[in-house]
Design a protein around this motif. Sequence first.
Motif, PDB file in Angstrom:
ATOM      1  N   GLU A   1       6.466  19.400  57.038  1.00 43.62           N
ATOM      2  CA  GLU A   1       6.678  20.701  57.662  1.00 43.62           C
ATOM      3  C   GLU A   1       6.788  21.821  56.644  1.00 43.62           C
ATOM      4  OE1 GLU A   1      10.085  20.254  60.123  1.00 43.62           O
ATOM      5  OE2 GLU A   1       9.013  19.157  61.700  1.00 43.62           O
ATOM      6  N   THR A   2       7.165  21.489  55.422  1.00 45.01           N
ATOM      7  CA  THR A   2       7.312  22.474  54.352  1.00 45.01           C
ATOM      8  C   THR A   2       6.257  22.194  53.275  1.00 45.01           C
ATOM      9  OG1 THR A   2       8.942  21.019  53.296  1.00 45.01           O
ATOM     10  CG2 THR A   2       9.788  22.741  54.780  1.00 45.01           C
ATOM     11  N   PRO A   3       6.044  23.131  52.341  1.00 46.11           N
ATOM     12  CA  PRO A   3       5.078  22.865  51.269  1.00 46.11           C
ATOM     13  C   PRO A   3       5.393  21.547  50.575  1.00 46.11           C
ATOM     14  CG  PRO A   3       5.709  25.169  51.229  1.00 46.11           C
ATOM     15  CD  PRO A   3       6.581  24.513  52.256  1.00 46.11           C
ATOM     16  N   PRO A   4       4.404  20.681  50.386  1.00 44.82           N
ATOM     17  CA  PRO A   4       4.674  19.330  49.886  1.00 44.82           C
ATOM     18  C   PRO A   4       5.216  19.292  48.473  1.00 44.82           C
ATOM     19  CG  PRO A   4       2.312  19.718  50.111  1.00 44.82           C
ATOM     20  CD  PRO A   4       2.991  20.882  50.717  1.00 44.82           C
ATOM     21  N   GLU A   5       6.141  18.337  48.253  1.00 43.66           N
ATOM     22  CA  GLU A   5       6.694  18.094  46.929  1.00 43.66           C
ATOM     23  C   GLU A   5       5.689  17.376  46.025  1.00 43.66           C
ATOM     24  OE1 GLU A   5       9.756  18.957  45.852  1.00 43.66           O
ATOM     25  OE2 GLU A   5      10.303  19.876  47.765  1.00 43.66           O
ATOM     26  N   GLY A   6       4.774  16.663  46.617  1.00 42.97           N
ATOM     27  CA  GLY A   6       3.781  15.887  45.891  1.00 42.97           C
ATOM     28  C   GLY A   6       2.988  15.078  46.895  1.00 42.97           C
ATOM     29  N   LEU A   7       2.224  14.102  46.408  1.00 46.39           N
ATOM     30  CA  LEU A   7       1.330  13.314  47.251  1.00 46.39           C
ATOM     31  C   LEU A   7       1.596  11.822  47.073  1.00 46.39           C
ATOM     32  CD1 LEU A   7      -1.266  13.149  49.077  1.00 46.39           C
ATOM     33  CD2 LEU A   7      -2.540  12.895  46.932  1.00 46.39           C
ATOM     34  N   MET A   8       1.808  11.137  48.201  1.00 44.10           N
ATOM     35  CA  MET A   8       1.825   9.677  48.216  1.00 44.10           C
ATOM     36  C   MET A   8       0.524   9.207  48.850  1.00 44.10           C
ATOM     37  SD  MET A   8       4.435   6.943  50.030  1.00 44.10           S
ATOM     38  CE  MET A   8       3.554   6.788  51.597  1.00 44.10           C
ATOM     39  N   VAL A   9      -0.186   8.326  48.167  1.00 45.46           N
ATOM     40  CA  VAL A   9      -1.396   7.714  48.704  1.00 45.46           C
ATOM     41  C   VAL A   9      -1.048   6.295  49.132  1.00 45.46           C
ATOM     42  CG1 VAL A   9      -3.782   7.047  48.241  1.00 45.46           C
ATOM     43  CG2 VAL A   9      -2.831   9.110  47.164  1.00 45.46           C
ATOM     44  N   PHE A  10      -1.362   5.961  50.379  1.00 45.59           N
ATOM     45  CA  PHE A  10      -1.144   4.597  50.871  1.00 45.59           C
ATOM     46  C   PHE A  10      -2.486   3.928  51.100  1.00 45.59           C
ATOM     47  CE2 PHE A  10      -1.013   1.514  54.342  1.00 45.59           C
ATOM     48  CZ  PHE A  10      -0.075   0.619  53.842  1.00 45.59           C
ATOM     49  N   VAL A  11      -2.641   2.724  50.523  1.00 45.99           N
ATOM     50  CA  VAL A  11      -3.890   1.963  50.623  1.00 45.99           C
ATOM     51  C   VAL A  11      -3.655   0.747  51.520  1.00 45.99           C
ATOM     52  CG1 VAL A  11      -5.778   0.903  49.361  1.00 45.99           C
ATOM     53  CG2 VAL A  11      -4.384   2.682  48.251  1.00 45.99           C
TER      54      VAL A  11
ATOM     55  N   ALA B   1     -11.001   8.525  45.921  1.00 46.94           N
ATOM     56  CA  ALA B   1     -10.125   8.945  47.022  1.00 46.94           C
ATOM     57  C   ALA B   1      -8.850   9.585  46.496  1.00 46.94           C
ATOM     58  CB  ALA B   1      -9.793   7.748  47.905  1.00 46.94           C
ATOM     59  N   VAL B   2      -8.263   8.996  45.452  1.00 48.24           N
ATOM     60  CA  VAL B   2      -7.044   9.567  44.870  1.00 48.24           C
ATOM     61  C   VAL B   2      -7.331  10.955  44.294  1.00 48.24           C
ATOM     62  CG1 VAL B   2      -5.356   9.314  43.005  1.00 48.24           C
ATOM     63  CG2 VAL B   2      -5.963   7.344  44.416  1.00 48.24           C
ATOM     64  N   LEU B   3      -8.430  11.093  43.592  1.00 47.83           N
ATOM     65  CA  LEU B   3      -8.762  12.387  42.993  1.00 47.83           C
ATOM     66  C   LEU B   3      -9.050  13.438  44.063  1.00 47.83           C
ATOM     67  CD1 LEU B   3     -11.009  11.192  40.030  1.00 47.83           C
ATOM     68  CD2 LEU B   3      -8.703  12.153  39.883  1.00 47.83           C
ATOM     69  N   ALA B   4      -9.777  13.063  45.110  1.00 47.57           N
ATOM     70  CA  ALA B   4     -10.115  14.024  46.162  1.00 47.57           C
ATOM     71  C   ALA B   4      -8.886  14.463  46.939  1.00 47.57           C
ATOM     72  CB  ALA B   4     -11.147  13.420  47.104  1.00 47.57           C
ATOM     73  N   SER B   5      -8.007  13.525  47.257  1.00 49.70           N
ATOM     74  CA  SER B   5      -6.813  13.889  48.026  1.00 49.70           C
ATOM     75  C   SER B   5      -5.819  14.676  47.178  1.00 49.70           C
ATOM     76  CB  SER B   5      -6.154  12.638  48.615  1.00 49.70           C
ATOM     77  OG  SER B   5      -5.843  11.686  47.616  1.00 49.70           O
TER      78      SER B   5
ATOM     79  N   VAL C   1      -3.431  18.672  47.201  1.00 47.20           N
ATOM     80  CA  VAL C   1      -1.963  18.709  47.217  1.00 47.20           C
ATOM     81  C   VAL C   1      -1.458  18.820  45.785  1.00 47.20           C
ATOM     82  CG1 VAL C   1       0.141  17.478  47.851  1.00 47.20           C
ATOM     83  CG2 VAL C   1      -1.903  17.266  49.289  1.00 47.20           C
ATOM     84  N   PRO C   2      -0.809  19.918  45.436  1.00 40.80           N
ATOM     85  CA  PRO C   2      -0.265  20.028  44.079  1.00 40.80           C
ATOM     86  C   PRO C   2       0.938  19.118  43.885  1.00 40.80           C
ATOM     87  CG  PRO C   2       0.422  21.908  45.408  1.00 40.80           C
ATOM     88  CD  PRO C   2      -0.532  21.112  46.250  1.00 40.80           C
ATOM     89  N   GLY C   3       1.221  18.796  42.628  1.00 40.96           N
ATOM     90  CA  GLY C   3       2.403  17.997  42.320  1.00 40.96           C
ATOM     91  C   GLY C   3       2.051  16.597  41.878  1.00 40.96           C
TER      92      GLY C   3
ATOM     93  N   GLY D   1       9.467  15.246  52.415  1.00 33.77           N
ATOM     94  CA  GLY D   1       8.789  16.461  51.981  1.00 33.77           C
ATOM     95  C   GLY D   1       7.516  16.232  51.199  1.00 33.77           C
ATOM     96  N   TRP D   2       7.003  15.000  51.228  1.00 33.05           N
ATOM     97  CA  TRP D   2       5.770  14.667  50.526  1.00 33.05           C
ATOM     98  C   TRP D   2       4.609  14.580  51.505  1.00 33.05           C
ATOM     99  CZ3 TRP D   2       4.978  12.488  45.310  1.00 33.05           C
ATOM    100  CH2 TRP D   2       6.090  12.714  44.473  1.00 33.05           C
ATOM    101  N   ALA D   3       3.434  14.956  51.053  1.00 35.49           N
ATOM    102  CA  ALA D   3       2.216  14.696  51.814  1.00 35.49           C
ATOM    103  C   ALA D   3       1.826  13.238  51.627  1.00 35.49           C
ATOM    104  CB  ALA D   3       1.089  15.610  51.345  1.00 35.49           C
ATOM    105  N   CYS D   4       1.019  12.724  52.555  1.00 33.06           N
ATOM    106  CA  CYS D   4       0.557  11.338  52.464  1.00 33.06           C
ATOM    107  C   CYS D   4      -0.925  11.276  52.795  1.00 33.06           C
ATOM    108  CB  CYS D   4       1.344  10.447  53.416  1.00 33.06           C
ATOM    109  SG  CYS D   4       0.832   8.706  53.363  1.00 33.06           S
ATOM    110  N   ALA D   5      -1.702  10.699  51.894  1.00 33.57           N
ATOM    111  CA  ALA D   5      -3.125  10.470  52.130  1.00 33.57           C
ATOM    112  C   ALA D   5      -3.353   8.999  52.405  1.00 33.57           C
ATOM    113  CB  ALA D   5      -3.945  10.911  50.926  1.00 33.57           C
TER     114      ALA D   5
END
Length: 262
Positions: free
Chosen positions: A62-72, A122-126, A130-132, A96-100
Amino acid sequence: MEFRSQADRDYANRAFIPGADAFIPRWQAAASAFRHELKDRARLGLTYGPSERNKFDLFLPETPPEGLMVFVHGGYWLAFDRSDWSHLAAGALARGWACAMPSYTLAPTARIGEMVNELRAAVLASSALVPGKIIVTGHSAGGHLSARMGCEDGPAGVARVVPISPLADLRPLMATEMNKDLRLDEKEALAESPAYLFKTKEVSAHVWVGGNERPAFLWQARVLSEEWSCPWTVDPGRHHFDVIDGLTDSNSPLMDAIMTGV
């Protein structure tokens, strides 16, 4: 139940989990409901490469993301799709993290080394969206692929990998029936086994596995933790299908391990 080889028995999960067949429709229903609830915070079907399955879904807090978690996702590199697991983004979003969540080309269409290349893309594109900091986690075959993202040939910018019930040494799988589709040989098994590759110094790692998993998966997790000199956690009472449940809870020990030090 009869198995064609000891290796097939060692790596059979569904046969040893009571009520196993109910898990897949339950996951799919929860994933669909989660996407519907998220509405415009679910960006679906983003492209990261030329192949049909080179797409990822991006879920935003809901807020600007703290960073990105990628789940495979897992499925022995043979099954499933990113859309089956959307609900597992809930814990990261609540923190507060985005998830790809990427899909990738499955065997027998692709070999495991090709899947590794796709996951790098995929990691590079996602992460470009998302900054962080970037954390990569994944389950089973996805645990293998997430671990590969922490190796020296992994994508730039990854800060942490948390493989869940990973396959870290691929050589035993050469003796399984599924290898007819995986097509693993000794050369590829060694080249793509995280246990035989160096982890990038800049990447921290933690291995997670269920206490009630098949002994082969407990062995795989321990081997990776020992070879990488990183912590591992045996989650009491968890089997191969419910060991991922902690991803839905922002306060779970699994989410604490994923977010440690970032």
